[in-house]
Write a protein that holds these residues in place. Sequence first.
Motif, mmCIF file in Angstrom:
data_model
loop_
_atom_site.group_PDB
_atom_site.id
_atom_site.type_symbol
_atom_site.label_atom_id
_atom_site.label_comp_id
_atom_site.label_asym_id
_atom_site.label_seq_id
_atom_site.Cartn_x
_atom_site.Cartn_y
_atom_site.Cartn_z
ATOM 1 N N ALA A 12 0.852 -1.189 0.000
ATOM 2 C CA ALA A 12 0.000 0.000 0.000
ATOM 3 C C ALA A 12 0.886 1.237 0.000
ATOM 4 N N THR A 13 0.246 2.368 -0.271
ATOM 5 C CA THR A 13 0.964 3.638 -0.356
ATOM 6 C C THR A 13 0.884 4.387 0.962
ATOM 7 N N GLU A 14 1.914 5.122 1.261
ATOM 8 C CA GLU A 14 1.938 5.961 2.460
ATOM 9 C C GLU A 14 0.674 6.832 2.507
ATOM 10 N N LEU A 78 -1.320 5.144 6.685
ATOM 11 C CA LEU A 78 -0.111 4.333 6.697
ATOM 12 C C LEU A 78 1.154 5.181 6.700
ATOM 13 N N GLN A 79 2.107 4.720 7.503
ATOM 14 C CA GLN A 79 3.422 5.350 7.567
ATOM 15 C C GLN A 79 4.464 4.312 7.165
ATOM 16 N N ARG A 108 4.795 1.893 0.546
ATOM 17 C CA ARG A 108 5.628 2.593 -0.435
ATOM 18 C C ARG A 108 5.327 4.090 -0.410
ATOM 19 N N ALA A 109 6.350 4.860 -0.674
ATOM 20 C CA ALA A 109 6.208 6.332 -0.672
ATOM 21 C C ALA A 109 5.349 6.795 -1.839
#
Lengths: 109, 117
Positions: A12-14, A78-79, A108-109
Amino acid sequence: GQNIDQPTEMTATEGAIVQINCTYQTSGFNGLFWYQQHAGEAPTFLSYNVLDGLEEKGRFSSFLSRSKGYSYLLLKELQMKDSASYLCAVTRNDYKLSFGAGTTVTVRA
Amino acid sequence: DTAVSQTPKYLVTQMGNDKSIKCEQNLGHDTMYWYKQDSKKFLKIMFSYNNKELIINETVPNRFSPKSPDKAHLNLHINSLELGDSAVYFCASSQGPSGSTGTDTQYFGPGTRLTVL
Protein backbone atom coordinates in the motif's frame (compact mmCIF):
# COMPACT_ATOMS: atom_id res chain seq x y z
CA GLY A 1 -6.64 -28.45 15.82
CA GLN A 2 -6.92 -25.06 14.23
CA ASN A 3 -6.58 -23.46 10.84
CA ILE A 4 -5.65 -19.78 10.60
CA ASP A 5 -5.48 -18.10 7.20
CA GLN A 6 -4.25 -14.65 6.28
CA PRO A 7 -2.83 -13.23 3.03
CA THR A 8 0.90 -13.61 2.57
CA GLU A 9 1.68 -10.12 1.33
CA MET A 10 0.06 -6.72 0.86
CA THR A 11 1.41 -3.48 -0.55
CA ALA A 12 0.00 0.00 0.00
CA THR A 13 0.96 3.64 -0.36
CA GLU A 14 1.94 5.96 2.46
CA GLY A 15 -1.17 7.67 3.86
CA ALA A 16 -3.52 4.98 2.56
CA ILE A 17 -5.62 2.41 4.44
CA VAL A 18 -4.96 -1.32 4.42
CA GLN A 19 -7.18 -4.11 5.75
CA ILE A 20 -5.64 -7.46 6.66
CA ASN A 21 -8.15 -10.30 6.88
CA CYS A 22 -7.82 -13.38 9.03
CA THR A 23 -10.10 -16.39 9.03
CA TYR A 24 -9.88 -19.21 11.52
CA GLN A 25 -11.40 -22.57 12.28
CA THR A 26 -10.80 -23.81 15.78
CA SER A 27 -12.45 -25.57 18.68
CA GLY A 28 -12.55 -23.95 22.08
CA PHE A 29 -12.05 -20.44 20.69
CA ASN A 30 -11.41 -17.85 23.37
CA GLY A 31 -10.06 -14.70 21.71
CA LEU A 32 -8.02 -13.27 18.86
CA PHE A 33 -4.80 -11.26 18.96
CA TRP A 34 -2.98 -9.19 16.39
CA TYR A 35 0.76 -8.75 16.70
CA GLN A 36 3.20 -6.66 14.68
CA GLN A 37 6.67 -7.98 13.90
CA HIS A 38 9.37 -5.90 12.23
CA ALA A 39 12.11 -7.82 10.44
CA GLY A 40 14.62 -9.22 12.90
CA GLU A 41 12.61 -8.14 15.93
CA ALA A 42 10.17 -9.65 18.41
CA PRO A 43 6.39 -9.64 17.90
CA THR A 44 4.70 -6.77 19.73
CA PHE A 45 1.09 -6.70 20.88
CA LEU A 46 -1.37 -4.60 18.86
CA SER A 47 -4.90 -5.66 19.80
CA TYR A 48 -7.10 -8.27 21.44
CA ASN A 49 -10.72 -9.11 20.57
CA VAL A 50 -12.90 -11.41 22.62
CA LEU A 51 -16.38 -10.11 21.80
CA ASP A 52 -17.82 -9.37 18.37
CA GLY A 53 -17.25 -5.87 17.10
CA LEU A 54 -14.63 -3.25 16.46
CA GLU A 55 -11.82 -2.21 18.80
CA GLU A 56 -10.12 1.04 17.89
CA LYS A 57 -6.68 2.15 19.02
CA GLY A 58 -5.44 5.23 17.28
CA ARG A 59 -4.56 4.41 13.67
CA PHE A 60 -5.15 0.69 14.22
CA SER A 61 -8.53 -1.02 14.55
CA SER A 62 -9.41 -4.69 14.86
CA PHE A 63 -12.72 -6.40 14.19
CA LEU A 64 -14.01 -9.80 15.22
CA SER A 65 -16.98 -11.92 14.18
CA ARG A 66 -17.02 -15.09 16.25
CA SER A 67 -19.91 -16.64 14.31
CA LYS A 68 -18.05 -16.21 11.01
CA GLY A 69 -14.60 -17.11 12.33
CA TYR A 70 -13.31 -13.85 10.88
CA SER A 71 -11.23 -10.90 11.96
CA TYR A 72 -9.53 -8.00 10.28
CA LEU A 73 -6.87 -5.49 11.24
CA LEU A 74 -7.31 -2.02 9.75
CA LEU A 75 -4.29 0.25 9.44
CA LYS A 76 -5.11 3.86 8.65
CA GLU A 77 -2.89 6.76 7.54
CA LEU A 78 -0.11 4.33 6.70
CA GLN A 79 3.42 5.35 7.57
CA MET A 80 6.70 3.88 6.33
CA LYS A 81 7.34 2.48 9.80
CA ASP A 82 4.20 0.33 9.45
CA SER A 83 6.08 -1.91 6.99
CA ALA A 84 6.19 -5.16 8.95
CA SER A 85 4.64 -8.57 9.31
CA TYR A 86 1.21 -8.71 10.99
CA LEU A 87 0.37 -11.90 12.83
CA CYS A 88 -3.14 -13.08 13.59
CA ALA A 89 -3.24 -15.40 16.63
CA VAL A 90 -6.06 -17.35 18.25
CA THR A 91 -6.29 -18.37 21.90
CA ARG A 92 -8.13 -21.49 22.94
CA ASN A 93 -9.41 -22.84 26.21
CA ASP A 94 -6.49 -25.31 26.37
CA TYR A 95 -3.98 -22.49 27.05
CA LYS A 96 -2.59 -22.45 23.51
CA LEU A 97 -1.99 -19.38 21.39
CA SER A 98 -1.76 -20.39 17.73
CA PHE A 99 -0.36 -18.03 15.13
CA GLY A 100 -1.14 -17.61 11.46
CA ALA A 101 1.76 -17.43 9.03
CA GLY A 102 1.66 -13.63 9.03
CA THR A 103 0.98 -10.94 6.41
CA THR A 104 3.93 -8.89 5.23
CA VAL A 105 2.83 -5.31 4.60
CA THR A 106 5.05 -3.09 2.48
CA VAL A 107 4.37 0.64 2.57
CA ARG A 108 5.63 2.59 -0.44
CA ALA A 109 6.21 6.33 -0.67
CA ASP B 1 14.21 -1.75 31.92
CA THR B 2 13.87 -4.78 29.68
CA ALA B 3 10.61 -6.59 30.37
CA VAL B 4 11.49 -9.97 28.81
CA SER B 5 15.16 -10.67 28.17
CA GLN B 6 16.92 -13.60 26.55
CA THR B 7 20.54 -14.67 26.39
CA PRO B 8 22.35 -15.16 24.17
CA LYS B 9 21.00 -13.10 21.27
CA TYR B 10 23.01 -15.10 18.75
CA LEU B 11 24.23 -18.68 19.07
CA VAL B 12 26.32 -20.44 16.44
CA THR B 13 27.30 -24.03 17.17
CA GLN B 14 28.21 -27.35 15.62
CA MET B 15 25.86 -30.26 15.07
CA GLY B 16 25.78 -32.64 18.01
CA ASN B 17 26.54 -30.00 20.65
CA ASP B 18 24.36 -29.23 23.69
CA LYS B 19 23.33 -25.64 24.31
CA SER B 20 21.07 -23.61 26.60
CA ILE B 21 19.07 -20.42 26.11
CA LYS B 22 18.00 -18.39 29.12
CA CYS B 23 14.94 -16.20 29.58
CA GLU B 24 13.98 -13.82 32.37
CA GLN B 25 10.96 -11.57 32.82
CA ASN B 26 10.58 -8.74 35.33
CA LEU B 27 6.86 -8.16 34.74
CA GLY B 28 5.70 -10.28 37.65
CA HIS B 29 3.91 -12.63 35.26
CA ASP B 30 2.92 -16.17 36.18
CA THR B 31 3.15 -17.74 32.72
CA MET B 32 6.11 -18.13 30.37
CA TYR B 33 6.49 -19.65 26.91
CA TRP B 34 9.02 -20.82 24.36
CA TYR B 35 8.29 -20.39 20.64
CA LYS B 36 10.24 -21.42 17.56
CA GLN B 37 10.14 -19.23 14.44
CA ASP B 38 11.53 -20.97 11.38
CA SER B 39 12.85 -19.54 8.12
CA LYS B 40 9.30 -19.17 6.82
CA LYS B 41 8.54 -16.91 9.78
CA PHE B 42 5.93 -19.28 11.19
CA LEU B 43 5.77 -18.87 14.97
CA LYS B 44 5.03 -22.12 16.78
CA ILE B 45 4.49 -22.78 20.49
CA MET B 46 6.85 -25.31 22.07
CA PHE B 47 6.33 -25.12 25.82
CA SER B 48 4.51 -23.12 28.44
CA TYR B 49 4.89 -22.96 32.22
CA ASN B 50 2.39 -21.47 34.66
CA ASN B 51 3.68 -20.92 38.19
CA LYS B 52 6.60 -23.25 37.41
CA GLU B 53 4.24 -26.01 36.25
CA LEU B 54 4.42 -27.30 32.66
CA ILE B 55 1.03 -26.71 30.99
CA ILE B 56 1.88 -26.92 27.31
CA ASN B 57 4.24 -29.49 25.83
CA GLU B 58 3.81 -29.57 22.07
CA THR B 59 5.15 -32.26 19.78
CA VAL B 60 8.79 -31.35 20.18
CA PRO B 61 11.76 -33.74 20.08
CA ASN B 62 12.76 -34.80 23.59
CA ARG B 63 16.17 -33.29 22.89
CA PHE B 64 14.46 -30.05 23.96
CA SER B 65 13.98 -29.70 27.70
CA PRO B 66 12.58 -26.61 29.40
CA LYS B 67 13.31 -25.75 33.01
CA SER B 68 11.66 -23.15 35.19
CA PRO B 69 13.61 -22.57 38.41
CA ASP B 70 11.14 -19.84 39.45
CA LYS B 71 8.27 -17.85 37.95
CA ALA B 72 10.59 -15.22 36.49
CA HIS B 73 12.85 -17.62 34.60
CA LEU B 74 12.34 -20.20 31.88
CA ASN B 75 15.36 -21.81 30.28
CA LEU B 76 15.57 -24.07 27.25
CA HIS B 77 18.21 -26.77 26.97
CA ILE B 78 18.82 -28.49 23.65
CA ASN B 79 20.80 -31.72 23.39
CA SER B 80 22.48 -33.13 20.28
CA LEU B 81 21.73 -30.15 18.09
CA GLU B 82 20.68 -30.82 14.50
CA LEU B 83 20.70 -28.67 11.37
CA GLY B 84 16.89 -28.41 11.50
CA ASP B 85 17.07 -26.75 14.90
CA SER B 86 18.36 -23.58 13.26
CA ALA B 87 15.70 -20.94 13.89
CA VAL B 88 14.88 -17.95 16.06
CA TYR B 89 13.65 -18.95 19.52
CA PHE B 90 11.39 -16.49 21.31
CA CYS B 91 10.56 -16.45 24.97
CA ALA B 92 7.32 -14.77 26.04
CA SER B 93 5.39 -14.15 29.23
CA SER B 94 1.82 -13.28 30.23
CA GLN B 95 0.06 -12.53 33.47
CA GLY B 96 -2.04 -15.68 33.14
CA PRO B 97 -2.23 -18.63 30.72
CA SER B 98 -3.60 -18.19 27.19
CA GLY B 99 -7.37 -18.49 27.32
CA SER B 100 -7.64 -16.66 30.65
CA THR B 101 -9.43 -13.66 29.22
CA GLY B 102 -7.94 -10.32 30.12
CA THR B 103 -4.65 -11.61 31.49
CA ASP B 104 -3.22 -13.56 28.60
CA THR B 105 -1.59 -10.90 26.44
CA GLN B 106 1.88 -12.22 25.72
CA TYR B 107 5.00 -10.08 25.72
CA PHE B 108 7.95 -11.37 23.75
CA GLY B 109 11.67 -11.30 24.36
CA PRO B 110 14.08 -10.15 21.61
CA GLY B 111 14.72 -13.68 20.36
CA THR B 112 17.76 -15.94 20.14
CA ARG B 113 18.97 -16.70 16.62
CA LEU B 114 20.37 -20.24 16.70
CA THR B 115 22.50 -21.41 13.79
CA VAL B 116 23.62 -25.03 13.70
CA LEU B 117 26.51 -25.77 11.33
